[in-house]
Design an enzyme around this catalytic site. Structure first.
Site, PDB file in Angstrom:
ATOM      1  N   LYS A  22      31.386  38.320  47.390  1.00 46.21           N
ATOM      2  CA  LYS A  22      31.281  36.920  46.991  1.00 46.21           C
ATOM      3  C   LYS A  22      32.609  36.121  47.400  1.00 46.21           C
ATOM      4  O   LYS A  22      32.528  34.994  47.941  1.00 46.21           O
ATOM      5  CB  LYS A  22      31.144  36.684  45.341  1.00 46.21           C
ATOM      6  CG  LYS A  22      31.688  35.495  44.900  1.00 46.21           C
ATOM      7  CD  LYS A  22      31.287  35.436  43.419  1.00 46.21           C
ATOM      8  CE  LYS A  22      32.713  35.773  42.653  1.00 46.21           C
ATOM      9  NZ  LYS A  22      33.812  34.985  42.495  1.00 46.21           N
ATOM     10  N   ASN A  23      33.742  36.734  47.356  1.00 46.08           N
ATOM     11  CA  ASN A  23      35.059  35.821  47.433  1.00 46.08           C
ATOM     12  C   ASN A  23      35.387  36.181  49.142  1.00 46.08           C
ATOM     13  O   ASN A  23      36.144  35.397  49.416  1.00 46.08           O
ATOM     14  CB  ASN A  23      36.135  36.960  46.577  1.00 46.08           C
ATOM     15  CG  ASN A  23      36.133  36.407  45.356  1.00 46.08           C
ATOM     16  OD1 ASN A  23      35.305  35.678  44.785  1.00 46.08           O
ATOM     17  ND2 ASN A  23      36.617  37.205  44.311  1.00 46.08           N
ATOM     18  N   CYS A 117      40.911  27.461  33.675  1.00 47.23           N
ATOM     19  CA  CYS A 117      39.403  28.203  33.187  1.00 47.23           C
ATOM     20  C   CYS A 117      39.713  29.148  32.446  1.00 47.23           C
ATOM     21  O   CYS A 117      40.829  29.388  32.031  1.00 47.23           O
ATOM     22  CB  CYS A 117      38.844  28.467  34.654  1.00 47.23           C
ATOM     23  SG  CYS A 117      39.514  29.865  35.434  1.00 47.23           S
ATOM     24  N   ARG A 122      45.684  28.239  36.761  1.00 46.20           N
ATOM     25  CA  ARG A 122      45.265  28.108  38.038  1.00 46.20           C
ATOM     26  C   ARG A 122      45.519  26.940  38.852  1.00 46.20           C
ATOM     27  O   ARG A 122      44.644  26.039  39.189  1.00 46.20           O
ATOM     28  CB  ARG A 122      43.837  28.504  38.051  1.00 46.20           C
ATOM     29  CG  ARG A 122      43.345  29.892  37.362  1.00 46.20           C
ATOM     30  CD  ARG A 122      41.994  30.150  37.448  1.00 46.20           C
ATOM     31  NE  ARG A 122      41.742  30.556  38.939  1.00 46.20           N
ATOM     32  CZ  ARG A 122      40.711  31.179  39.527  1.00 46.20           C
ATOM     33  NH1 ARG A 122      39.738  31.267  38.741  1.00 46.20           N
ATOM     34  NH2 ARG A 122      40.715  31.499  40.729  1.00 46.20           N
ATOM     35  N   ASP A 309      40.818  41.431  39.428  1.00 43.70           N
ATOM     36  CA  ASP A 309      39.406  41.283  39.354  1.00 43.70           C
ATOM     37  C   ASP A 309      38.716  42.579  38.628  1.00 43.70           C
ATOM     38  O   ASP A 309      37.477  42.628  38.444  1.00 43.70           O
ATOM     39  CB  ASP A 309      38.757  40.620  40.365  1.00 43.70           C
ATOM     40  CG  ASP A 309      38.949  39.328  40.927  1.00 43.70           C
ATOM     41  OD1 ASP A 309      39.555  38.638  40.000  1.00 43.70           O
ATOM     42  OD2 ASP A 309      38.803  39.080  42.073  1.00 43.70           O
ATOM     43  N   ARG A 401      27.365  34.778  38.285  1.00 38.01           N
ATOM     44  CA  ARG A 401      28.338  34.264  39.267  1.00 38.01           C
ATOM     45  C   ARG A 401      28.827  35.086  40.213  1.00 38.01           C
ATOM     46  O   ARG A 401      29.096  34.987  41.409  1.00 38.01           O
ATOM     47  CB  ARG A 401      29.476  33.635  38.575  1.00 38.01           C
ATOM     48  CG  ARG A 401      29.238  32.725  37.562  1.00 38.01           C
ATOM     49  CD  ARG A 401      30.470  31.976  37.122  1.00 38.01           C
ATOM     50  NE  ARG A 401      31.209  31.414  38.252  1.00 38.01           N
ATOM     51  CZ  ARG A 401      32.263  30.792  38.022  1.00 38.01           C
ATOM     52  NH1 ARG A 401      32.442  30.456  36.843  1.00 38.01           N
ATOM     53  NH2 ARG A 401      33.094  30.257  39.027  1.00 38.01           N
TER      54      ARG A 401
HETATM   55  N1  EPU Z   1      48.972  29.779  42.083  1.00 35.08           N
HETATM   56  C1  EPU Z   1      49.694  29.075  41.693  1.00 35.08           C
HETATM   57  N2  EPU Z   1      49.742  27.968  42.749  1.00 35.08           N
HETATM   58  C2  EPU Z   1      48.742  27.778  43.637  1.00 35.08           C
HETATM   59  C3  EPU Z   1      47.774  28.748  43.725  1.00 35.08           C
HETATM   60  C4  EPU Z   1      47.755  29.784  42.890  1.00 35.08           C
HETATM   61  O1  EPU Z   1      50.745  29.282  41.041  1.00 35.08           O
HETATM   62  O2  EPU Z   1      48.710  26.649  44.201  1.00 35.08           O
HETATM   63  C5  EPU Z   1      48.927  31.145  41.152  1.00 35.08           C
HETATM   64  C6  EPU Z   1      47.568  31.501  40.218  1.00 35.08           C
HETATM   65  O3  EPU Z   1      47.828  30.738  39.089  1.00 35.08           O
HETATM   66  C7  EPU Z   1      47.632  33.026  39.890  1.00 35.08           C
HETATM   67  C8  EPU Z   1      47.999  33.441  41.293  1.00 35.08           C
HETATM   68  O4  EPU Z   1      49.095  32.358  41.897  1.00 35.08           O
HETATM   69  O5  EPU Z   1      48.561  33.140  38.938  1.00 35.08           O
HETATM   70  C9  EPU Z   1      47.206  33.825  42.125  1.00 35.08           C
HETATM   71  O6  EPU Z   1      46.195  33.040  42.344  1.00 35.08           O
HETATM   72  P1  EPU Z   1      45.313  32.826  43.559  1.00 35.08           P
HETATM   73  O7  EPU Z   1      45.561  31.518  44.141  1.00 35.08           O
HETATM   74  O8  EPU Z   1      45.509  34.104  44.686  1.00 35.08           O
HETATM   75  O9  EPU Z   1      43.620  32.909  42.905  1.00 35.08           O
HETATM   76  P2  EPU Z   1      42.530  32.280  43.715  1.00 35.08           P
HETATM   77  O10 EPU Z   1      42.809  32.026  45.219  1.00 35.08           O
HETATM   78  O11 EPU Z   1      42.243  30.900  43.044  1.00 35.08           O
HETATM   79  C10 EPU Z   1      41.013  34.250  44.109  1.00 35.08           C
HETATM   80  C11 EPU Z   1      39.692  34.695  43.665  1.00 35.08           C
HETATM   81  C12 EPU Z   1      39.782  35.277  42.083  1.00 35.08           C
HETATM   82  C13 EPU Z   1      40.806  36.373  42.049  1.00 35.08           C
HETATM   83  C14 EPU Z   1      42.184  35.809  42.568  1.00 35.08           C
HETATM   84  C15 EPU Z   1      43.253  36.881  42.831  1.00 35.08           C
HETATM   85  C16 EPU Z   1      38.168  33.501  45.082  1.00 35.08           C
HETATM   86  C17 EPU Z   1      36.888  32.785  45.048  1.00 35.08           C
HETATM   87  N3  EPU Z   1      38.653  33.872  43.807  1.00 35.08           N
HETATM   88  O12 EPU Z   1      41.409  33.164  43.182  1.00 35.08           O
HETATM   89  O13 EPU Z   1      38.528  35.769  41.788  1.00 35.08           O
HETATM   90  O14 EPU Z   1      41.021  36.753  40.777  1.00 35.08           O
HETATM   91  O15 EPU Z   1      41.924  35.233  44.169  1.00 35.08           O
HETATM   92  O16 EPU Z   1      42.831  37.997  43.419  1.00 35.08           O
HETATM   93  O17 EPU Z   1      38.492  34.349  45.908  1.00 35.08           O
HETATM   94  C18 EPU Z   1      36.679  36.252  40.408  1.00 35.08           C
HETATM   95  O18 EPU Z   1      36.150  36.790  41.481  1.00 35.08           O
HETATM   96  O19 EPU Z   1      36.352  36.699  39.180  1.00 35.08           O
HETATM   97  C19 EPU Z   1      37.891  35.755  40.440  1.00 35.08           C
HETATM   98  C20 EPU Z   1      38.483  34.966  39.576  1.00 35.08           C
END
Ligand code: EPU
Length: 422
Positions: A22-23, A117, A122, A309, A401
């Site tokens: 998915k991701n 969320c 996030r 995850d 999801r």
């Molecule tokens: N963060 C910031 N600022 C930003 C972006 C992120 O402070 O601009 C922080 C976040 O709050 C968090 C950390 O950095 O504490 C990591 O967040 P990241 O941006 O890596 O998460 P994401 O890209 O929004 C993806 C996956 C998530 C998974 C995370 C971590 C997808 C669609 N989502 O989210 O997947 O938990 O990386 O590996 O790829 C799931 O599939 O259940 C899921 C939540």
């Protein structure tokens, strides 16, 4: 309300095939925005998140269809509405990763700011910082990110680290924008997740020039144009890990087909440490448990560390371990909505800030519980398989999801899960 009624305990045995990731699929779907033509993505799972993302792409002007053999066809010849509406972004935060490719393709984009969320705040500040470094003018207005780059974006050295390490979708956003920027971009502290490597490989197949794939330093030589692509996404490592825990928590044995152990070293290491066998096999692996579950300490981290995850699923497993385990969440420090629900099933979990102390119990007991997010739902289903009696998981739509028809895949290998609408 959709619910799962789960009768336990059961012992799982048999084969399960792992679906595409998915991701990895979501940012790769966004990458098609960079091309004007018809791309075909293979192994994209049939999940509600994929449907929502397809709807988002359609609003931009793309045509998205499923071919007879299951491929996802995205025709991005026309993108005439570079807007990500709140109604969709609020349903799925991953929508934010249309921002970078829209800027590169259309020179402008308006995308709703994703809110928090169930797993935490996030923020997207690092996404915006990275795109600004490439020359985008970005402002926030009425809950929307309004980004403009009337001239071509320009490559730069960008540091993408944040308070919790790298960002997965932030890296995806900036990487996609950089592929069509003028000159060279270096992304330092890039996310190393296999899903980002898959995106980069797909972008290269489209004609991008990215090196350092899989490392924390991505180097991108900008090109003028990218071409539509035919691409197969990687297997889902989080689904693989979830089924591994299903075998382990039920003291069963599952052959998992179509998975990549190389993407899962931290997970396999923890499983072997607690008494679970994981053996590579043709096109997959065999996971099983005969003896007791031993306790373990787990700290979630960006890849190649232990994935956040799978934190909830391992908490369900370690609830039944001999002795005490400690789980520290270093990616999403508030991602613990499942703790109170697992305790309703007679687990003994104590949360202290971003840490949960898991005192192993001899058995879990079925109870009505509430799913709060995707991975928490999976953890409750896993606990239900091992628990004595009936577990009713409410709000089970969360699980759709990220897991395609999970009950229809677990029941043939010994689970007793029925879907009910009450
Ligand atoms: N963060 C910031 N600022 C930003 C972006 C992120 O402070 O601009 C922080 C976040 O709050 C968090 C950390 O950095 O504490 C990591 O967040 P990241 O941006 O890596 O998460 P994401 O890209 O929004 C993806 C996956 C998530 C998974 C995370 C971590 C997808 C669609 N989502 O989210 O997947 O938990 O990386 O590996 O790829 C799931 O599939 O259940 C899921 C939540």
């Amino acid at each position: 309300m959709d619910t799962f009624r789960i009768e336990g305990p059961v012992r799982l045995s048999g084969s399960v095939s792992i679906n595409g990731s998915k991701n990895a699929s979501l940012p790769i779907m966004a990458a098609t925005i960079l091309t004007a033509g018809k791309s075909v993505l293979k192994a994209v799972p049939n999940l509600s998140d994929i449907s929502v993302f397809s709807k988002l792409l359609r609003q931009l002007g793309c045509k998205v269809t499923r071919s007879r053999n299951g491929g996802l066809c995205i025709d991005s010849t026309v993108i005439d509405n570079p807007v990500g509406e709140y109604e969709i972004v609020r349903m799925m935060r991953a929508s934010i990763c249309i921002l970078g490719p829209l800027l590169a393709r259309c020179g402008r984009a308006k995308v709703s700011m994703p809110g928090g969320c169930a797993i935490g705040d996030r923020p997207v500040d690092i996404h915006l910082r990275g795109l600004r470094e490439l020359g985008a003018k970005i402002r926030l207005k009425s809950g929307y990110v309004i980004a403009e780059a009337p001239k071509r974006l320009t490559g730069k050295d960008i540091f993408m680290g944040g308070p919790f390490g790298s960002t997965v979708l932030g890296t995806a956003n900036v990487l996609m924008a950089a592929t069509m920027a003028k000159g060279r971009t270096v992304i330092e502290s890039a996310a190393c997740e296999p899903e980002i490597a898959d995106l980069a490989n797909c972008l290269n197949k489209m004609g991008a020039k990215i090196t350092g794939i899989g490392s924390a330093r991505l180097i991108v030589e900008g090109v003028r144009q990218l071409q539509p692509v035919e691409y197969q996404v990687i297997p889902d490592r989080i689904e693989t890990g979830t089924f591994m825990v299903a075998a382990a928590v039920t003291a069963g044995e599952l052959k998992l087909l179509n998975c990549r152990l190389d993407d899962m070293m931290a997970v396999v290491d923890r499983l072997r440490n607690i008494g679970v066998t994981v053996d590579a096999a043709n096109d997959g692996c065999v996971v099983g448990r005969n003896g007791p579950i031993k306790s373990a300490d787990i700290t979630t981290q960006p890849y190649p560390g232990f994935p956040t995850d799978l934190q909830a699923q391992f908490m369900a497993l370690l609830s039944l371990a001999e002795g005490n385990s400690v789980i520290i969440e270093k990616v999403f420090p508030d991602r613990f909505m499942h703790v109170a629900e697992l305790n309703r099933m007679a687990a003994n979990l104590r949360k202290e800030g971003p840490t949960v102390i898991v005192a192993g119990v001899k058995k879990l007991v079925g109870a009505p519980v509430m799913a709060s997010d995707l991975r928490a739902s999976a953890a409750l289903v896993l606990a239900g398989l091992a628990a004595d009696g009936t577990t009713v998981v409410n709000r089970v739509y969360h699980i759709d999801r990220g897991y395609e028809r999970i009950e229809e895949r677990l029941n043939p290998v010994g689970a007793k899960i029925s879907w009910e609408n009450i």
